[in-house]
Design a protein around this motif. Structure first.
Motif, PDB file in Angstrom:
ATOM      1  N   ALA A  33       0.838  -1.202   0.000  1.00 41.34           N
ATOM      2  CA  ALA A  33       0.000   0.000   0.000  1.00 41.34           C
ATOM      3  C   ALA A  33       0.869   1.247   0.000  1.00 41.34           C
ATOM      4  CB  ALA A  33      -0.921   0.002   1.214  1.00 41.34           C
ATOM      5  N   VAL A  34       0.381   2.261  -0.710  1.00 46.55           N
ATOM      6  CA  VAL A  34       0.963   3.601  -0.711  1.00 46.55           C
ATOM      7  C   VAL A  34      -0.123   4.561  -0.231  1.00 46.55           C
ATOM      8  CG1 VAL A  34       1.889   5.456  -2.154  1.00 46.55           C
ATOM      9  CG2 VAL A  34       2.532   3.074  -2.611  1.00 46.55           C
ATOM     10  N   ALA A  43     -10.723   2.939   7.452  1.00 49.11           N
ATOM     11  CA  ALA A  43     -10.426   3.539   8.761  1.00 49.11           C
ATOM     12  C   ALA A  43      -8.941   3.364   9.066  1.00 49.11           C
ATOM     13  CB  ALA A  43     -11.267   2.865   9.847  1.00 49.11           C
ATOM     14  N   ASN A  44      -8.449   4.183   9.979  1.00 49.35           N
ATOM     15  CA  ASN A  44      -7.113   4.009  10.578  1.00 49.35           C
ATOM     16  C   ASN A  44      -5.963   4.127   9.583  1.00 49.35           C
ATOM     17  OD1 ASN A  44      -8.273   3.545  13.159  1.00 49.35           O
ATOM     18  ND2 ASN A  44      -8.650   1.405  12.601  1.00 49.35           N
ATOM     19  N   LEU A  45      -6.165   4.887   8.511  1.00 49.91           N
ATOM     20  CA  LEU A  45      -5.053   5.068   7.576  1.00 49.91           C
ATOM     21  C   LEU A  45      -3.895   5.814   8.229  1.00 49.91           C
ATOM     22  CD1 LEU A  45      -6.783   5.888   4.159  1.00 49.91           C
ATOM     23  CD2 LEU A  45      -6.020   3.680   5.061  1.00 49.91           C
ATOM     24  N   GLY A  46      -4.169   6.542   9.294  1.00 46.42           N
ATOM     25  CA  GLY A  46      -3.110   7.230  10.006  1.00 46.42           C
ATOM     26  C   GLY A  46      -2.124   6.311  10.688  1.00 46.42           C
ATOM     27  N   GLU A  47      -2.452   5.036  10.819  1.00 44.03           N
ATOM     28  CA  GLU A  47      -1.538   4.074  11.426  1.00 44.03           C
ATOM     29  C   GLU A  47      -0.631   3.406  10.397  1.00 44.03           C
ATOM     30  OE1 GLU A  47      -3.168   1.460  14.379  1.00 44.03           O
ATOM     31  OE2 GLU A  47      -4.910   2.754  14.681  1.00 44.03           O
ATOM     32  N   LEU A  48      -0.762   3.812   9.139  1.00 40.80           N
ATOM     33  CA  LEU A  48       0.063   3.238   8.073  1.00 40.80           C
ATOM     34  C   LEU A  48       1.173   4.206   7.682  1.00 40.80           C
ATOM     35  CD1 LEU A  48      -2.424   1.380   7.918  1.00 40.80           C
ATOM     36  CD2 LEU A  48      -2.276   1.517   5.417  1.00 40.80           C
ATOM     37  N   GLY A  54      -5.434  -1.270  -6.984  1.00 41.57           N
ATOM     38  CA  GLY A  54      -6.693  -0.670  -6.581  1.00 41.57           C
ATOM     39  C   GLY A  54      -6.497   0.697  -5.966  1.00 41.57           C
ATOM     40  N   PHE A  55      -7.626   1.370  -5.748  1.00 40.78           N
ATOM     41  CA  PHE A  55      -7.667   2.717  -5.195  1.00 40.78           C
ATOM     42  C   PHE A  55      -8.627   2.694  -4.016  1.00 40.78           C
ATOM     43  CE2 PHE A  55      -9.599   7.095  -5.424  1.00 40.78           C
ATOM     44  CZ  PHE A  55      -8.475   7.805  -5.026  1.00 40.78           C
ATOM     45  N   GLY A  56      -8.152   3.138  -2.840  1.00 39.54           N
ATOM     46  CA  GLY A  56      -8.966   3.080  -1.632  1.00 39.54           C
ATOM     47  C   GLY A  56      -9.158   4.454  -1.022  1.00 39.54           C
ATOM     48  N   VAL A  57     -10.335   4.662  -0.405  1.00 35.48           N
ATOM     49  CA  VAL A  57     -10.703   5.964   0.149  1.00 35.48           C
ATOM     50  C   VAL A  57     -11.384   5.785   1.496  1.00 35.48           C
ATOM     51  CG1 VAL A  57     -10.982   6.984  -2.151  1.00 35.48           C
ATOM     52  CG2 VAL A  57     -12.963   5.950  -1.012  1.00 35.48           C
ATOM     53  N   GLU A  58     -11.511   6.894   2.228  1.00 39.88           N
ATOM     54  CA  GLU A  58     -12.233   6.901   3.502  1.00 39.88           C
ATOM     55  C   GLU A  58     -13.695   7.286   3.325  1.00 39.88           C
ATOM     56  OE1 GLU A  58      -8.757   8.359   6.546  1.00 39.88           O
ATOM     57  OE2 GLU A  58      -9.546   9.812   5.110  1.00 39.88           O
ATOM     58  N   THR A  59     -14.065   7.787   2.166  1.00 38.19           N
ATOM     59  CA  THR A  59     -15.411   8.285   1.889  1.00 38.19           C
ATOM     60  C   THR A  59     -16.328   7.159   1.437  1.00 38.19           C
ATOM     61  OG1 THR A  59     -14.516   8.935  -0.264  1.00 38.19           O
ATOM     62  CG2 THR A  59     -14.729  10.657   1.412  1.00 38.19           C
ATOM     63  N   VAL A  60     -17.582   7.503   1.124  1.00 42.62           N
ATOM     64  CA  VAL A  60     -18.588   6.491   0.803  1.00 42.62           C
ATOM     65  C   VAL A  60     -18.364   5.855  -0.569  1.00 42.62           C
ATOM     66  CG1 VAL A  60     -20.314   7.989  -0.290  1.00 42.62           C
ATOM     67  CG2 VAL A  60     -21.070   6.030   1.097  1.00 42.62           C
ATOM     68  N   LEU A  72      -3.262   2.210  -3.924  1.00 43.78           N
ATOM     69  CA  LEU A  72      -3.099   3.620  -3.601  1.00 43.78           C
ATOM     70  C   LEU A  72      -4.255   4.013  -2.674  1.00 43.78           C
ATOM     71  CD1 LEU A  72      -1.492   6.227  -4.097  1.00 43.78           C
ATOM     72  CD2 LEU A  72      -3.169   6.776  -5.882  1.00 43.78           C
ATOM     73  N   LEU A  73      -3.923   4.441  -1.459  1.00 46.27           N
ATOM     74  CA  LEU A  73      -4.912   4.788  -0.449  1.00 46.27           C
ATOM     75  C   LEU A  73      -4.905   6.298  -0.242  1.00 46.27           C
ATOM     76  CD1 LEU A  73      -4.183   1.937   2.128  1.00 46.27           C
ATOM     77  CD2 LEU A  73      -5.706   1.908   0.130  1.00 46.27           C
ATOM     78  N   PHE A  74      -6.073   6.924  -0.358  1.00 44.91           N
ATOM     79  CA  PHE A  74      -6.226   8.373  -0.313  1.00 44.91           C
ATOM     80  C   PHE A  74      -6.719   8.774   1.081  1.00 44.91           C
ATOM     81  CE2 PHE A  74      -8.900  12.081  -2.159  1.00 44.91           C
ATOM     82  CZ  PHE A  74      -7.898  12.994  -1.863  1.00 44.91           C
ATOM     83  N   ARG A  75      -5.785   9.307   1.887  1.00 43.88           N
ATOM     84  CA  ARG A  75      -6.130   9.705   3.253  1.00 43.88           C
ATOM     85  C   ARG A  75      -6.601  11.160   3.265  1.00 43.88           C
ATOM     86  NH1 ARG A  75      -2.243  10.378   8.587  1.00 43.88           N
ATOM     87  NH2 ARG A  75      -3.967  10.499  10.092  1.00 43.88           N
ATOM     88  N   THR A  76      -7.809  11.369   3.783  1.00 43.20           N
ATOM     89  CA  THR A  76      -8.417  12.696   3.766  1.00 43.20           C
ATOM     90  C   THR A  76      -8.880  13.171   5.137  1.00 43.20           C
ATOM     91  OG1 THR A  76     -10.581  11.703   3.306  1.00 43.20           O
ATOM     92  CG2 THR A  76      -9.236  12.367   1.397  1.00 43.20           C
ATOM     93  N   GLY A  77      -8.839  12.288   6.147  1.00 48.66           N
ATOM     94  CA  GLY A  77      -9.400  12.613   7.448  1.00 48.66           C
ATOM     95  C   GLY A  77     -10.896  12.401   7.522  1.00 48.66           C
ATOM     96  N   TRP A  78     -11.496  11.904   6.448  1.00 39.06           N
ATOM     97  CA  TRP A  78     -12.952  11.735   6.399  1.00 39.06           C
ATOM     98  C   TRP A  78     -13.445  10.671   7.370  1.00 39.06           C
ATOM     99  CZ3 TRP A  78     -14.964  15.649   3.839  1.00 39.06           C
ATOM    100  CH2 TRP A  78     -16.338  15.691   3.625  1.00 39.06           C
ATOM    101  N   GLU A  79     -12.558   9.779   7.797  1.00 40.78           N
ATOM    102  CA  GLU A  79     -12.991   8.729   8.720  1.00 40.78           C
ATOM    103  C   GLU A  79     -13.531   9.305  10.020  1.00 40.78           C
ATOM    104  OE1 GLU A  79     -10.428   6.244  10.942  1.00 40.78           O
ATOM    105  OE2 GLU A  79      -8.656   7.462  10.598  1.00 40.78           O
TER     106      GLU A  79
END
Length: 258
Positions: A102-103, A223-228, A185-191, A140-147
């Protein structure tokens, strides 16, 4: 030299690596996407009890679930979108593609200033200049704080007078990821993997259109992308092996260095 699998087992055993759960809790209160008329909407999770240590079943408890394929933390298969209609269903995805590095692209500050922030090609290329090229075969994981909004459906869906206001990639970024990078793949915190305004883009919903059309999977409501770390995590994605499934609720785990 120890085998890589043995080394991973040892790392988990001595706590030099740990498992991070990237899955939002799934319940009747989990927010689900809301489409405008005349489109059909997925229902929230519903549960019908069959027995609970009573006359219907004295030693066991179980229930019937009604749940949409795209509810809560979930996996998007290519056939979810018309551009990927000839592609894989959930059951057809190779197991080797469900475990990948993961990136993390972190744009929390930008999203705090603008909840409808759009990720651009320039921003992705700036990320690569700082952290290296996005590796082939990675998520690719898109961290936005939306969690932080995940337990408040109104704040999470963030519907405004002109539609939902949530972050996501612009059309050019979605196309660039599909055509210029070989991500899994592409991952997000949103719906959903698209921005809230993406219905008005050209093409509409470009993350779905370009990525699923290219056989690239989606993950939502993480969730918890901040731990990565930015790089160095191993993602494990576990959807149901659902025949003809366009998507599936999933348990998503990451193995990270302690």
């Amino acid at each position: 030299m120890s085998h890589p699998v043995t080394a991973l087992i040892d790392a988990l055993g001595d706590a030099s690596a740990q498992v991070v759960d990237l899955t939002q809790p799934l319940s009747e209160r989990t927010p689900v996407i809301q489409l405008p008329p005349p489109f059909e909407n997925t229902p929230p999770l519903r549960r019908r009890e069959l027995s609970r240590y009573d006359d219907r079943g004295p030693m066991w408890a179980w229930s019937v679930l009604e749940i949409g394929e795209h509810t809560g933390t979930h996996f998007d298969a290519p056939i979810h979108w018309v551009s990927g209609r000839e592609g894989e269903d959930v059951a057809s995805v190779a197991p080797s593609r469900l475990i990948a590095p993961a990136v993390v692209v972190d744009r929390r500050a930008e999203v705090e200033r603008d909840p409808g922030y759009l990720l651009t090609v320039d921003e992705l290329q700036r990320h690569e200049r700082e952290h290296g090229r996005i590796p082939d075969g990675s998520w690719l994981l898109f961290r936005t704080g939306w969690e932080s909004r995940a337990q408040d459906a109104e704040a999470f869906l963030n519907a405004g007078p002109d539609g939902p206001v949530t972050p996501g990639p612009d059309a050019a970024a979605a196309r660039w990821l599909a055509e210029e990078r070989a991500i899994v793949g592409f991952g997000v915190e949103t719906v959903g993997t698209d921005a809230g305004a993406a219905g008005g883009f050209d093409p509409p919903f470009p993350a779905h259109n370009y990525l699923l059309g290219a056989g690239i999977y989606g993950l939502t409501q993480l969730a918890n992308l901040g731990e990565l770390p930015v790089t160095g995590a191993l993602l494990v994605v576990a959807p149901l092996k659902l025949v003809d499934g366009t998507g599936s609720p999933a348990r998503v785990l990451a193995i990270v260095p302690s």
